[in-house]
Structures are given as structure tokens and as C-alpha cells.
Design a protein around this motif. Structure first.
Motif, PDB file in Angstrom:
ATOM      1  N   LYS A  56     -41.462   9.621 -37.491  1.00  9.64           N
ATOM      2  CA  LYS A  56     -41.387  10.632 -36.350  1.00  9.64           C
ATOM      3  C   LYS A  56     -42.399  11.339 -36.020  1.00  9.64           C
ATOM      4  O   LYS A  56     -42.609  11.840 -34.707  1.00  9.64           O
ATOM      5  CB  LYS A  56     -40.034  11.165 -36.812  1.00  9.64           C
ATOM      6  N   ILE A  88     -32.770  16.442 -38.699  1.00 13.00           N
ATOM      7  CA  ILE A  88     -33.156  14.665 -38.352  1.00 13.00           C
ATOM      8  C   ILE A  88     -33.898  14.584 -37.192  1.00 13.00           C
ATOM      9  O   ILE A  88     -34.373  13.381 -37.384  1.00 13.00           O
ATOM     10  CB  ILE A  88     -31.472  14.317 -38.201  1.00 13.00           C
ATOM     11  N   GLY A  89     -33.952  15.581 -36.451  1.00  6.32           N
ATOM     12  CA  GLY A  89     -34.580  15.302 -35.022  1.00  6.32           C
ATOM     13  C   GLY A  89     -36.084  15.005 -35.087  1.00  6.32           C
ATOM     14  O   GLY A  89     -36.726  15.627 -36.184  1.00  6.32           O
ATOM     15  N   ARG A 129     -41.437  16.503 -23.087  1.00  2.00           N
ATOM     16  CA  ARG A 129     -40.656  15.263 -22.962  1.00  2.00           C
ATOM     17  C   ARG A 129     -39.064  15.427 -23.178  1.00  2.00           C
ATOM     18  O   ARG A 129     -38.237  14.868 -22.570  1.00  2.00           O
ATOM     19  CB  ARG A 129     -41.151  14.253 -23.906  1.00  2.00           C
ATOM     20  N   ARG A 130     -38.780  16.364 -24.165  1.00  4.74           N
ATOM     21  CA  ARG A 130     -37.384  16.572 -24.555  1.00  4.74           C
ATOM     22  C   ARG A 130     -36.541  17.135 -23.295  1.00  4.74           C
ATOM     23  O   ARG A 130     -35.326  16.727 -23.084  1.00  4.74           O
ATOM     24  CB  ARG A 130     -37.332  17.597 -25.649  1.00  4.74           C
ATOM     25  N   HIS A 131     -37.164  17.939 -22.721  1.00  9.43           N
ATOM     26  CA  HIS A 131     -36.634  18.674 -21.545  1.00  9.43           C
ATOM     27  C   HIS A 131     -36.581  17.735 -20.334  1.00  9.43           C
ATOM     28  O   HIS A 131     -35.609  17.486 -19.611  1.00  9.43           O
ATOM     29  CB  HIS A 131     -37.141  19.843 -21.010  1.00  9.43           C
ATOM     30  N   GLY A 132     -37.739  17.229 -20.107  1.00 10.36           N
ATOM     31  CA  GLY A 132     -37.906  16.255 -18.774  1.00 10.36           C
ATOM     32  C   GLY A 132     -37.261  16.781 -17.424  1.00 10.36           C
ATOM     33  O   GLY A 132     -37.303  17.968 -17.233  1.00 10.36           O
ATOM     34  N   ASP A 133     -36.728  15.845 -16.762  1.00 10.31           N
ATOM     35  CA  ASP A 133     -36.073  16.228 -15.535  1.00 10.31           C
ATOM     36  C   ASP A 133     -34.587  15.780 -15.676  1.00 10.31           C
ATOM     37  O   ASP A 133     -34.160  15.584 -14.544  1.00 10.31           O
ATOM     38  CB  ASP A 133     -36.819  15.998 -14.290  1.00 10.31           C
ATOM     39  N   GLU A 134     -34.023  15.892 -16.798  1.00 13.46           N
ATOM     40  CA  GLU A 134     -32.662  15.442 -16.914  1.00 13.46           C
ATOM     41  C   GLU A 134     -31.490  15.948 -15.958  1.00 13.46           C
ATOM     42  O   GLU A 134     -31.511  17.071 -16.077  1.00 13.46           O
ATOM     43  CB  GLU A 134     -32.269  15.372 -18.469  1.00 13.46           C
ATOM     44  N   ALA A 198     -42.009   9.968 -14.930  1.00 15.99           N
ATOM     45  CA  ALA A 198     -41.150   9.716 -15.994  1.00 15.99           C
ATOM     46  C   ALA A 198     -41.984  10.532 -17.508  1.00 15.99           C
ATOM     47  O   ALA A 198     -41.316  10.452 -18.233  1.00 15.99           O
ATOM     48  CB  ALA A 198     -41.531   8.192 -16.418  1.00 15.99           C
TER      49      ALA A 198
END
Lengths: 248, 290
Positions: A56, A88-89, A129-134, A198
Motif C-alpha cells: 500500500k 487499514i487504508g 487522488r482521494r478527493h478527485g472530483d467525485e 482522471a
């Protein structure tokens, strides 16, 4: 109140996350609470779990780990012993590793000297990346439209990570090639996912813009930026790069 | 590819999202790991939720740690509930295991002492899960490297007891049964015989590796989800389907993910086994409980 099962579980995890279990002699003595369990099998369990954790971390710090060279194995061992896994992350484990490296580099100067900047930016990429543009693709369209409609408030987009670096390490991310080494130069960077992209990108900012974005944690009235064409152009440019968002 | 009553799919992994979408026709269902929605990147989450409506999705978890002897993390369960709803999943499954204690998270599944007292504490937690997540809850049997010396019940007795008390179903991991039987020297068919009828709702299949560790002194089979499903596991699946009637079967792959042909071949081999059973018995091997 006594809780024998939880005590057993604590003992097991303390052992499985210890350097002795991960790297040491598999037949080394273990906590009496684990009596009757084959120490060799505990060693395997500890080793497998550590390897999964390091996978990870390597997913975030691939360039940094490559630069550590011969020091990597000893650092990973010291990390395992100093920082048992708390979550865990991937991001949480990466944060632990990054914090460990920062403390290590206070005692031992990093080689190459741009490593702290590289590690900080690799971690920033993971955060961005975790936030991105979800879930914001449609909202972003609205945001850009509302920008032209002079919205009332502005803030730095969540997921934009700001970093000041002593080396211009952008090329390491843009080309993916580690040579030539980055030039020593103070740079103010933003790592963010631009609209429609992306993956996050890294952008160099002027100092004043960096300070402005750093100050925009919370919604701030648009009027505070003035109505000049230059201010509007700057705000629009930052929004285009996904660094700002707007609220009507 | 879908056949009435035979639902075979793949455990979805973001690393092969594009390949999975390109090969969707080979699968009847995808299994989504809810923790990948919670901890994954925004792009990964978006890719997962984009699958809703394109193919049925099962919900599976790795982060509950139902066996840790502390209260369940209700905030985590609420996150899971929201994801299960968004996935429109018909059930939610988790491992009968623990992975953490307060302050430490191994992120690896560990066995529990198989006693009636431990089963009782798990029963209470399963009921909490069932109250919080309004779809059937399934427990999965794990593979374990070691056993607690104070275990008093067999694997099947432990699972039967918890599931009987709660109404939870079993996600039967055939590979885990196979590995445990090899590593700990028992007959896997006895385990399958001893499971209560009607318990098995879903099945996992995978392929692992053999670890030869001289310090351990013998070869150990590891549940690496990295290689084709072994024939011995397919034979065990046949044996299980003589006794149990799961509703779906999922192939798991976590490593060597670029070997897509191996994954498709695993699915095809399993379909061939099920087709042979259908021909022999005149009914699908998978489907609603008889």
C-alpha cells in the motif's frame, strides 16, 4: 473489567506488528498469552501482513522508495518497529510512513537532498487522488457557469494540496523519469485534479497566488477580491485548473 | 452468458476496471468491496458506482472486524449501509474474523477462538449489523495460518451456531476450506458435510500459492488470490454443490491481475462444471434454496 478475549487479541496484534515477529527469528519466544500457537506460523502471518502494508505504501511512494536505494530495507524495518499499523487504508499508512521519514530526515540528512520534496509531493498526489472530483462533475459545470455569473463566495477546492518545495520536482512527475535530478529552486506548487482529468496534476503558482489559495480554507465573499478584470481573470483561471470553487 | 439460476461473477478490482468493463459479458454479477468505496480514490469510487444498473452487484466487506471484542464501529456500518443501498446489492457479506484492536489494525484476517462464549458475542454483533443494514447479512469462513489453542468447536460448529442464532447466511469460500484442510490436516468434505442445510448463500473461488518457508519447517498454502483456481478446489466445489445450493459464485483475484485470460478461463472452467451438473441433475447448480 477483565476482558480475556480482547487481551488475547491485543497481545496477538502487538506481536504480529512487532519487528521481532516480522523480521526476527521465527522461533523467538512470544507473549505468554499466545502460548500454544506455533511461533513460526505467527512469523509468517506477521511477514505477510507487513508485506501487504508495504505494498500500500509503495503504491503512494514509488519514486521515493526507488530513490532510497540501499537504505530502503533498513528504513522499512525501522518504520515497522516504530510505527505499527493503525488503520487499514492506503492513505493512512502512507501518512504514517511520511511522518516517519520526516523524523528520520531530521536525524539523517536525506540523500538525494530533494527526497523530502519528492515524498511530500507523492503524498500530496495521493491526497488529491482521494478527493478527485467525485460527484462534482455536474456541480463543476455549474460552478464554472456560476463563476461567469459572479457568484457570491469562493474557496479553495477540497482536495487541492499546496506544497512549498526547495527543488523544482515537477519534471519527476510530468516525465516519470528520475534523471536529470531536479534543480534547486524554491517553488510553490498546487497538486489538484483539473476538471475532466482522471489523475491529479502539479501546477507551479506565483507566491501571491499560493498565499491566496492557502488562505481560502473557508467560503470567502467574492467582493473581497475586487471587480477588476485582472482579478476576474485570475479567479477564472484558477477555477479552470480546478483550484477554486464557487457558491452562489 | 447469463443462464437461468447460474450466477457467476468476479470480485471487482479497480486495477483492472477497464478490462472488467470490456469483459462484462463474461460475468453475471460483480462483487464490490465496500471498503474500496470508503478508502479508494474518488475516481475509483466513481468507476464503481458507474456500474450500478449495468450489472448486478454484490456487496462484500473487509473492514468490519466483527470479531474484535469491542463494540462495533457504528459509523463504519452506516457508511457500509449507504454504499450497499447505492450499489442496490441484495446482500452484504463480511468475514468471521478480526483484523484490529484499538490502536492497531493489521488489515489482515485473523481467526477467533472457536468457543460458545465467543460465538455468543458474535451473535450480538451480527444482530447489530442486521439492524443497521437492511439486506441479508452473510458471514464468510476465512483461511487461517494458526489456531487458538482454547478453541473448542469445529469450524462448522462455530459457523452453524452463529448463523442459526442470527439467521445470517454463509459466504462459503471454497479456497479457504481447501487451504485450511491442507495446512491443518483435516478432511474438507467433513467440514462441508457438517454445515447446516440451507446455510450457504454465496461462494468464493480463488487460487493461491505454496510458500516454502524453511524456518516454518513445511510448505504452507497461502490465500494469495493470485493464480488459477486449482482443480482440487473445483472438485471441492462439486462436492459442496451436492449438499448446498448457493445463489451466486464469485471468482476472486488480487494479484497477477494482468493475466485476464486466466480469470476468464477460471470462470469458463466453473461454468463447465456447473453445466455438467445441470446436465446430470436436470437443474441448475446455483439458485434459490431448494
Amino acid at each position: 473489567m477483565a476482558n480475556p478475549l480482547l487481551d488475547q487479541q491485543r497481545s496477538l496484534l502487538a506481536h504480529l506488528t512487532s519487528g521481532a515477529a516480522i523480521f526476527g527469528k521465527p522461533r523467538a519466544p512470544v507473549d505468554p498469552a499466545l502460548a500454544g500457537i506455533d511461533p513460526g506460523l505467527l512469523h509468517l502471518e506477521a511477514r505477510f501482513s507487513h508485506e501487504k502494508r508495504m505494498e500500500k505504501i509503495a503504491g503512494v511512494f514509488s519514486r521515493t522508495l526507488a530513490c532510497l536505494g540501499g537504505e530502503r530495507a533498513s528504513l522499512e524495518r525501522a518504520f515497522a518497529e516504530a510505527c505499527p499499523p493503525a488503520a487499514i487504508g492506503r492513505l493512512e499508512n502512507a501518512r504514517q510512513f511520511h511522518d516517519f521519514l520526516l523524523i528520520h530526515w531530521l536525524r539523517e540528512p536525506p540523500r538525494p537532498s530533494y527526497l523530502p520534496d519528492l515524498a511530500a509531493c507523492e503524498f500530496a498526489f495521493a491526497e488529491a487522488r482521494r478527493h478527485g472530483d467525485e460527484g462534482e462533475a455536474d456541480d463543476r459545470t455549474a460552478i464554472i457557469k456560476s463563476c461567469s455569473a459572479k457568484p457570491h463566495a469562493i474557496r479553495r477546492r477540497p482536495g487541492v494540496v499546496l506544497r512549498r518545495c526547495g527543488f523544482d520536482i515537477r519534471a519527476l512527475f510530468e516525465t516519470g523519469v528520475m534523471e536529470p535530478p531536479p534543480a534547486k529552486r524554491d517553488v510553490a506548487l498546487a497538486i489538484a485534479t483539473p476538471p475532466g482529468a482522471a489523475e491529479p496534476g502539479v501546477f507551479e503558482l506565483e507566491n501571491a497566488v499560493f498565499e491566496l489559495l492557502a488562505a481560502l480554507d473557508d467560503w470567502t465573499g467574492r467582493r473581497a477580491f475586487g471587480e477588476t478584470p485582472e482579478a476576474q481573470a485570475l479567479i477564472a483561471d484558477l477555477a479552470t485548473h480546478g483550484l477554486l470553487e464557487f457558491r452562489a | 452468458m447469463t443462464q437461468v439460476g447460474e450466477i457467476i461473477g468476479l470480485a471487482y478490482r479497480s486495477a483492472i476496471a477497464e478490462w472488467t468493463c470490456a469483459n462484462l459479458k463474461h460475468f453475471d454479477v460483480l462483487e464490490i468491496t465496500v471498503d474500496h468505496c470508503i478508502h479508494g480514490s474518488a475516481a475509483q469510487r466513481a468507476e464503481i458506482f458507474d456500474l450500478v444498473g449495468r450489472i448486478p452487484l454484490n456487496a462484500h466487506g473487509v473492514g468490519l472486524s466483527i470479531g474484535t471484542d469491542v463494540a462495533l464501529d457504528l459509523a463504519y456500518l452506516d457508511q457500509v449501509a449507504a454504499i450497499v443501498e447505492r450499489l442496490e446489492a441484495p446482500a452484504y457479506s463480511e468475514h468471521l474474523a478480526f483484523t484490529r484492536v484499538p490502536g492497531r489494525d493489521l488489515a489482515n484476517l485473523l481467526p477467533l477462538p472457536k468457543t460458545e462464549a465467543v460465538a455468543e458475542s458474535i451473535v450480538a454483533k451480527v444482530r447489530t449489523v442486521q439492524c443497521r443494514i437492511p439486506v441479508p447479512f452473510l458471514l464468510e469462513n476465512i483461511t487461517y495460518m494458526f489456531e487458538w489453542p482454547d478453541s473448542k468447536l469445529s469450524d462448522a460448529e462455530f459457523l452453524n451456531l452463529i448463523c442459526r442464532e442470527t439467521g445470517a447466511g454463509l459466504l462459503l469460500d471454497i479456497e479457504n476450506v481447501y487451504l485450511n484442510s491442507q495446512n491443518h490436516g483435516f478432511d474438507p468434505r467433513v467440514f462441508l458435510d457438517d454445515l447446516s442445510p440451507g446455510l450457504v448463500r454465496e461462494v468464493h473461488m480463488a487460487g493461491g500459492i505454496t510458500v516454502r518457508d524453511s524456518e516454518v519447517g513445511r510448505s504452507i498454502l497461502a490465500d494469495s488470490h493470485s493464480h488459477p483456481v486449482p482443480e482440487a478446489a473445483l472438485d471441492l466445489l462439486d462436492y459442496a454443490l451436492d449438499r448446498h445450493r448457493p445463489q451466486s459464485l464469485i471468482v476472486e483475484r488480487d494479484d497477477r491481475l494482468d493475466e485476464g485470460d486466466e480469470i476468464l478461463a477460471d470462470v469458463a472452467r466453473i461454468r463447465a462444471r456447473l453445466d455438467a451438473r445441470r446436465a446430470a441433475h436436470g437443474k441448475p447448480a446455483l439458485g434459490s434454496a431448494a
